[in-house]
Design a protein around this motif. Structure first.
Motif, mmCIF file in Angstrom:
data_model
loop_
_atom_site.group_PDB
_atom_site.id
_atom_site.type_symbol
_atom_site.label_atom_id
_atom_site.label_comp_id
_atom_site.label_asym_id
_atom_site.label_seq_id
_atom_site.Cartn_x
_atom_site.Cartn_y
_atom_site.Cartn_z
ATOM 1 N N ASN A 146 6.568 10.715 1.240
ATOM 2 C CA ASN A 146 5.254 11.066 0.696
ATOM 3 C C ASN A 146 4.495 11.919 1.710
ATOM 4 N N ASP A 174 1.808 0.244 8.384
ATOM 5 C CA ASP A 174 2.101 0.526 6.974
ATOM 6 C C ASP A 174 3.556 0.273 6.609
ATOM 7 N N GLN A 175 4.357 -0.161 7.603
ATOM 8 C CA GLN A 175 5.763 -0.503 7.372
ATOM 9 C C GLN A 175 6.565 0.683 6.817
ATOM 10 N N ARG A 176 6.216 1.879 7.266
ATOM 11 C CA ARG A 176 6.939 3.079 6.852
ATOM 12 C C ARG A 176 7.301 3.898 8.083
ATOM 13 N N HIS A 178 8.250 7.863 9.661
ATOM 14 C CA HIS A 178 7.545 9.138 9.566
ATOM 15 C C HIS A 178 8.464 10.291 9.939
ATOM 16 N N ARG A 220 11.887 4.261 11.273
ATOM 17 C CA ARG A 220 11.318 2.929 11.052
ATOM 18 C C ARG A 220 9.850 2.916 11.483
ATOM 19 N N PRO A 221 9.073 1.926 11.039
ATOM 20 C CA PRO A 221 7.686 1.840 11.485
ATOM 21 C C PRO A 221 7.615 1.759 13.003
ATOM 22 N N SER A 258 5.220 10.301 5.327
ATOM 23 C CA SER A 258 5.725 8.954 5.567
ATOM 24 C C SER A 258 6.995 8.777 4.749
ATOM 25 N N MET A 259 7.833 7.827 5.146
ATOM 26 C CA MET A 259 9.117 7.655 4.468
ATOM 27 C C MET A 259 9.563 6.207 4.579
ATOM 28 N N GLU A 260 10.374 5.798 3.607
ATOM 29 C CA GLU A 260 10.981 4.473 3.667
ATOM 30 C C GLU A 260 12.296 4.499 2.908
ATOM 31 N N VAL A 288 12.705 -2.553 5.847
ATOM 32 C CA VAL A 288 12.772 -1.848 7.131
ATOM 33 C C VAL A 288 14.067 -2.145 7.887
ATOM 34 N N SER A 338 18.728 2.726 7.889
ATOM 35 C CA SER A 338 17.696 3.003 8.888
ATOM 36 C C SER A 338 17.994 2.286 10.204
#
Length: 273
Positions: free
Chosen positions: A16, A33-35, A37, A68-69, A88-90, A95, A100
């Protein structure tokens, strides 16, 4: 033999866009935010303060990847400033999913070192500069494509020394890993996996552990439990999950799950809420 498609079908990536343009002031990220980048330095210079607290001055167009965050900062150089695209990405599966988890905490690459990504980067920068309808949705998808191409680059250039991605880049291990990924419900023995890799059982087991950091049996257990966790998140019945990932009953899956995670599937799901 496709090293990535099964992984991405199970643990796909979503991105996003949240910044496009000149960076005005320090941008700080705390990982809450547990995402992860991905930042693209398009022009200018910026200091990256990484998860380890060390500073890295970037003066060339660069890709900054934190899968990872993690806590980090971007500090633009003044008065020149910096122009960036940031998303941001997941990955699906949380996580700690295996894709990842196999990547480094931080990866910084100059864009001119990434010819495989060049066409997508031109498309992405052009889309960011325009005001076409659907711009943000397009940029989100282009960032996702960029991440897949980055993973392909890491495999093609054997850029990682240990872990699953290193194994997928290893010509002697890749076939057996892909087989485990594609057919997790099969009761794979080390001898069968060694035959897939055209190696003796002893040589295969030793090489697997040196590259992956786990025994083949531990890796298969980890892969199965990661798949089970993803399906539990999706609300699938545990009886169906057990059959899909290679256990003869829900209780057998629960025992393996506890051995790997320290908790039952039910308690693990409660911990997510």
């Amino acid at each position: 033999m496709d090293r990535l498609s099964t992984l991405l079908s199970q643990f796909g990536v979503r991105a996003n866009l949240f910044h496009s343009g000149k960076l005005c002031g320090v941008a700080s990220y705390d990982g809450a935010d547990q995402r992860g980048h991905i930042h693209l330095l398009q022009a200018g210079s910026v200091t990256l303060r990484g998860p380890d607290g060390h500073d890295l001055l970037l003066t060339r167009p660069s890709l900054i990847f934190l899968p990872r965050p993690s806590r980090h900062q971007l500090i633009p150089d003044e008065p020149e400033g910096a122009r960036l695209l940031c998303a941001s990405m997941e990955f699906d599966g949380g996580v700690d999913n295996p894709l990842s988890a196999s990547l480094p905490d931080l990866l910084v690459l100059s864009l001119d070192e990434l010819p495989l990504l060049a066409d997508t980067l031109r498309w992405l920068f052009g889309e960011a500069a325009a005001e076409h309808c659907g711009r943000e949705a397009m940029l989100d998808r282009l960032f996702e494509l960029l991440i897949i191409l980055l993973l392909r680059h890491l495999l093609d250039h054997q850029a990682l020394s240990t872990g699953m991605m290193a194994g997928l880049a290893d010509s002697r291990l890749v076939r057996s890993l892909v087989q485990m990924h594609n057919v997790p419900h099969r009761a794979w023995s080390v001898a069968e996996l060694a035959r897939e890799s055209n190696m003796s059982r002893a040589a295969y087991a030793a090489h697997f552990r040196s590259v992956i950091g786990q025994t083949p049996a531990d890796y298969l257990l980890s892969w199965r439990i990661s798949l089970a966790q993803k399906r539990l998140r999706e609300g699938r019945p545990i009886a169906l999950i057990a059959d899909e990932v290679g256990y003869e009953s829900p209780s057998a899956l629960a025992r393996a799950f506890r051995r790997k995670t320290g908790s039952s599937p039910r308690d693990w799901m409660k911990s997510l809420t």
